[in-house]
Design an enzyme around this catalytic site. Structure first.
Site, PDB file in Angstrom:
ATOM      1  N   ASP A  57       0.840  -1.191   0.000  1.00  0.00           N
ATOM      2  CA  ASP A  57       0.000   0.000   0.000  1.00  0.00           C
ATOM      3  C   ASP A  57       0.881   1.250   0.000  1.00  0.00           C
ATOM      4  O   ASP A  57       1.422   1.640   1.033  1.00  0.00           O
ATOM      5  CB  ASP A  57      -0.921  -0.015   1.232  1.00  0.00           C
ATOM      6  N   GLU A 137      31.261   9.777   3.006  1.00  0.00           N
ATOM      7  CA  GLU A 137      31.911   9.561   4.303  1.00  0.00           C
ATOM      8  C   GLU A 137      30.929   9.951   5.409  1.00  0.00           C
ATOM      9  O   GLU A 137      31.053  11.020   6.022  1.00  0.00           O
ATOM     10  CB  GLU A 137      33.190  10.399   4.399  1.00  0.00           C
ATOM     11  N   GLU A 139      29.408  10.451   8.877  1.00  0.00           N
ATOM     12  CA  GLU A 139      29.829  10.479  10.273  1.00  0.00           C
ATOM     13  C   GLU A 139      28.616  10.258  11.173  1.00  0.00           C
ATOM     14  O   GLU A 139      27.483  10.520  10.776  1.00  0.00           O
ATOM     15  CB  GLU A 139      30.488  11.823  10.596  1.00  0.00           C
ATOM     16  N   GLU A 194      36.217  10.626  15.297  1.00  0.00           N
ATOM     17  CA  GLU A 194      36.195  11.955  14.695  1.00  0.00           C
ATOM     18  C   GLU A 194      36.535  13.027  15.733  1.00  0.00           C
ATOM     19  O   GLU A 194      36.903  12.732  16.861  1.00  0.00           O
ATOM     20  CB  GLU A 194      34.832  12.223  14.043  1.00  0.00           C
ATOM     21  N   GLU A 201      33.694   7.839  12.298  1.00  0.00           N
ATOM     22  CA  GLU A 201      33.599   7.738  10.844  1.00  0.00           C
ATOM     23  C   GLU A 201      34.148   6.388  10.409  1.00  0.00           C
ATOM     24  O   GLU A 201      35.194   5.947  10.885  1.00  0.00           O
ATOM     25  CB  GLU A 201      34.387   8.870  10.171  1.00  0.00           C
ATOM     26  N   HIS A 250      30.762  14.019   3.653  1.00  0.00           N
ATOM     27  CA  HIS A 250      31.547  14.467   2.505  1.00  0.00           C
ATOM     28  C   HIS A 250      31.411  13.423   1.396  1.00  0.00           C
ATOM     29  O   HIS A 250      31.510  12.214   1.642  1.00  0.00           O
ATOM     30  CB  HIS A 250      33.020  14.628   2.869  1.00  0.00           C
ATOM     31  N   ARG A 322      40.386  22.804   3.509  1.00  0.00           N
ATOM     32  CA  ARG A 322      39.056  22.252   3.712  1.00  0.00           C
ATOM     33  C   ARG A 322      38.018  23.325   4.068  1.00  0.00           C
ATOM     34  O   ARG A 322      36.935  22.994   4.524  1.00  0.00           O
ATOM     35  CB  ARG A 322      39.101  21.184   4.814  1.00  0.00           C
ATOM     36  N   GLU A 340      35.504  16.507  -4.168  1.00  0.00           N
ATOM     37  CA  GLU A 340      34.818  16.181  -2.921  1.00  0.00           C
ATOM     38  C   GLU A 340      33.890  17.330  -2.530  1.00  0.00           C
ATOM     39  O   GLU A 340      34.360  18.445  -2.280  1.00  0.00           O
ATOM     40  CB  GLU A 340      35.844  15.939  -1.807  1.00  0.00           C
ATOM     41  N   ARG A 342      31.737  18.875   0.279  1.00  0.00           N
ATOM     42  CA  ARG A 342      31.866  18.719   1.716  1.00  0.00           C
ATOM     43  C   ARG A 342      30.629  19.140   2.504  1.00  0.00           C
ATOM     44  O   ARG A 342      30.590  19.000   3.725  1.00  0.00           O
ATOM     45  CB  ARG A 342      33.084  19.515   2.202  1.00  0.00           C
TER      46      ARG A 342
END
Length: 451
Positions: A57, A137, A139, A194, A201, A250, A322, A340, A342
């Site tokens: 359903d 990745e 976390e 982390e 992670e 990320h 970063r 990447e 982030r």
């Protein structure tokens, strides 16, 4: 040897069900908001599931269909068969398969199925001569449970980035999670504590984008189930504890050509990135505000996306630091060249988030968008004037702004499809409205006795 309309892959699953003494199958799918759902059937129904599908359903699932359009059909993907590791010690085992959802009225794939939304993005990439690889990745935090088994926000360790025991008391839990993931077919690259207390992670290997999105849902399920065996609660909430780092997801992306070459690599480029990679990056930067609504889909997501806690809020890219939204990681081989993103967090629907990223990047390639120069300085240290000088915008500061950006961006809105886009927007507008009219403990603590 196969029977009836059963394929060799499906027959292999049937054989494994018998060999592993599986008695129940969980047929899994994901709703628009990213919640994993399942229909449990006796394992003897597996052949019927392959040949006819299993009906359910759809009106009971968030954002699927109206009550008068309720009959839907699940068609399991045999490549996703896996025995659930936490059931193997019992007398019989349970297994799962991830399903595609079909519309029974037309017999066609249901366009409201998030897995279909991602497949549509991959079809577009295929038409342009590419396959898409991705590696997220995600976390997560591990919290203690209270005496009634309910989650608290009390961490069971005092560890920090890459700490070892005794500070990292959850290393045994991570080990058991890794074993469980490996039993379900994951190839684990690394795991570590982390930055924040209680935060972890576990990285798994690159795969094609569809398998990656499937893996994100499986990852969350396994982490929660095995944490519960240790009397811990695992959460992928982006910011469960104020004033410390939140949890991100990320996401690494690359395109490969039909002959298996990495379309993102160019040995002669200063950054070893091809023209396609630069244009793909430009596309994501162009559509970043709209992507944010999908990759950061909760009110809580924006408690993470604030300056000062290592979360990327500035729309720029870099090959060195970063602080930018997109980073070009170091690559040991041409096949590893990638970009990447982030900003995503693990509360997102991975199918929709990857679809949005892919459409944005492909739009950059199709329109030959020009990628800005990388920002090699720490953007966190820029003041507003310097950010304006560099032409650096910021991501939406709350869910309401992000949803507005999504509605204004035809590329990303259309990427979700005619069914999912309005349903997603409606759900998120309602969530933000509910948040705006609520009164938080912070407000009570600050104002109740003051005024």
């Amino acid at each position: 040897m196969t029977s009836g309309n059963i394929t060799d892959t499906e027959q292999a699953v049937l054989d494994e069900i018998e060999e592993q003494d599986v008695d129940f199958l969980r047929l899994q799918f994901t709703d628009i908001l990213g919640t994993v759902k399942n229909v449990s059937v006796p394992a003897r129904q597996a052949e019927k599931a392959f040949t006819e599908g299993i009906y359910f359903d759809g009106s009971s699932i968030e954002g699927f269909v109206r009550i008068q359009e309720s009959d839907m059909r699940l068609k399991p993907d045999p490549d996703t068969f896996a025995v659930l590791p936490w059931r193997q010690k019992e007398e019989s085992a349970a297994a799962r398969m991830i399903c595609d959802v079909y519309d029974t009225s037309t017999g066609e794939p249901f366009e409201g199925d998030p897995r279909r939304v991602l497949k549509n993005a991959l079809d577009r990439a295929d038409e342009m001569g590419y396959t898409v690889n991705a590696a997220p990745e995600p976390e997560f935090f591990l919290f203690e449970e209270d005496e009634d088994g309910r989650a608290t926000t009390k961490t069971n360790d005092a560890g920090g980035y890459f700490d070892l025991a005794p500070k990292d008391l959850a290393s045994d839990v991570r080990r058991d999670i890794i074993y469980g993931l490996e039993e379900m077919g994951f190839e684990i690259e690394a795991s570590h504590h982390e930055v924040a207390e209680g935060q972890h992670e576990i990285n798994f290997t690159y795969d094609d984008a569809l398998a990656t999105a499937d893996n994100v849902g499986t990852f969350r399920t396994v982490v929660r189930a095995i944490a519960a065996q240790h009397d811990l609660h695992a959460t992928f909430m982006p910011k469960p504890i104020p004033r410390i780092n939140g949890s991100g997801m990320h996401t690494h992306l690359s395109l490969f050509t039909e002959d298996g070459e990495n379309a993102f690599h160019d040995e002669d480029d200063e950054f070893n990135l091809s023209d396609e990679a630069h244009a793909f990056t430009a596309g994501i930067l162009e559509h970043a505000p709209a992507i944010t609504a999908i990759a950061n889909p909760t009110v809580n997501s924006y408690k993470r996306l604030v300056p000062g806690y290592e979360a990327p809020v500035y729309v720029a890219w870099s090959d060195r630091n970063r602080s930018a939204l997109i980073r070009k990681p170091a690559a040991r081989t041409p096949a590893a060249s990638r970009v990447e993103l982030r900003s995503p967090d693990p509360s997102c629907n991975a199918y929709l988030a990857l679809a949005a990223m892919i459409h944005a990047g492909l739009d950059g390639i199709e329109n030959d968008l020009e990628c800005p120069d990388p920002v090699r300085e720490n953007i966190y240290e820029f003041d507003e004037e310097k950010r304006e000088e560099y032409g650096i915008d910021t991501l939406p500061s709350n869910l309401g702004e992000a949803v507005e950006a999504l509605e204004e961006d035809e590329v990303i809105y259309d990427a979700l499809g005619d069914h999912v886009a309005p349903k997603f927007v409606e759900a998120k507008e309602q969530e933000f409205e509910d948040y705006l009219v609520d009164v938080s403990d912070w407000e009570l603590d600050r104002y109740l006795e003051t005024f």
